[in-house]
Design an enzyme around this catalytic site. Structure first.
Site, PDB file in Angstrom:
ATOM      1  CB  SER A  84      51.058  -4.233  16.977  1.00 21.01           C
ATOM      2  OG  SER A  84      51.867  -3.426  16.144  1.00 21.01           O
ATOM      3  CE1 TYR A  97      48.002  -5.412  12.820  1.00 16.49           C
ATOM      4  CE2 TYR A  97      49.489  -3.530  13.016  1.00 16.49           C
ATOM      5  CZ  TYR A  97      49.220  -4.879  13.210  1.00 16.49           C
ATOM      6  OH  TYR A  97      50.177  -5.685  13.784  1.00 16.49           O
TER       7      TYR A  97
END
Length: 220
Positions: A84, A97
């Protein structure tokens, strides 16, 4: 479709064995399992933080370890990990995250160096904002600290505004398909909005300027 829980080594081994028994050796592994935890860093329990790492980082490692021995024996194979753009910036309200995706990037890079001489290619794709159900599937901490309410609201507002404007997930799928057949795949591929701008800004801008841009983006 086969049942698979990347948090369980037994589940991973059982699933990969079933795939091999039905279809033969694995040529391409795409590690796309991922979870997000929404909440301030201080608010997250260690169990909540560990759950993110178990899926986003260790889940990918379990899958790699399950297919790599046969890839090494055959002298070929492709491993594509889905990271990501969060790996490039620690966005508020998703600290673990971002940490898991940053760790996945470093793991993927080290793995690439280790297995390339053995004929196995390893790549990482780093999607930006896409129209997915990631927020609905995210875990949310059971504890909130009032001091963080303004930051939390700003972060939630930006994310909720950005997701509907995100890219089509088919764009990421098409990129993965191209990497799978590329003769010489790169280490990192950005895809989606800010896929190019964010990494360059992170590397080239002075930290104080980058911090200012992040704070402005979140209205902090």
């Amino acid at each position: 479709m086969l049942r698979l829980d990347v948090r369980s080594s037994e589940s991973v081994e059982r699933c990969v064995a079933e795939v091999v028994s039905r279809a033969g050796p694995v040529d391409v592994l795409v590690s796309n399992a991922g979870v997000m935890h929404r909440g301030m860093a201080e608010e997250a329990s260690m169990d909540e933080a560990r759950a993110v790492l178990e899926t986003d980082l260790l889940g990918a490692a379990r899958m790699v370890n399950a297919v790599l021995p046969e890839m090494r024996r055959r002298g070929r194979g492709r491993i594509i990990n889905v990271g990501s753009l969060a790996a490039w910036v620690g966005e508020p309200n998703e600290a673990f995250y971002a940490a898991s995706k940053a760790a996945l990037a470093r793991y993927t890079e080290a793995l690439r160096y280790e297995v390339r001489p053995l004929g196995v290619h390893v790549s990482l794709i780093e999607p930006g904002v896409f129209r997915t159900e990631v927020l609905k599937a995210a875990s949310v901490g059971g504890t909130t600290i009032a001091d963080y309410d303004d930051v939390r609201e700003a972060a939630e507002r930006l994310l909720n505004e950005s997701l509907p404007k995100g890219a089509d997930p088919a764009e990421a799928a098409e990129l993965i398909a191209k990497i799978a057949v590329s003769r010489s795949p790169r280490l990192r591929y950005g895809v989606g909005r800010d896929a190019t701008r964010l990494p360059f800004a992170r590397v080239l801008l002075p930290q104080r300027i980058f911090d200012l841009l992040v704070r402005r983006a979140f209205g902090l």
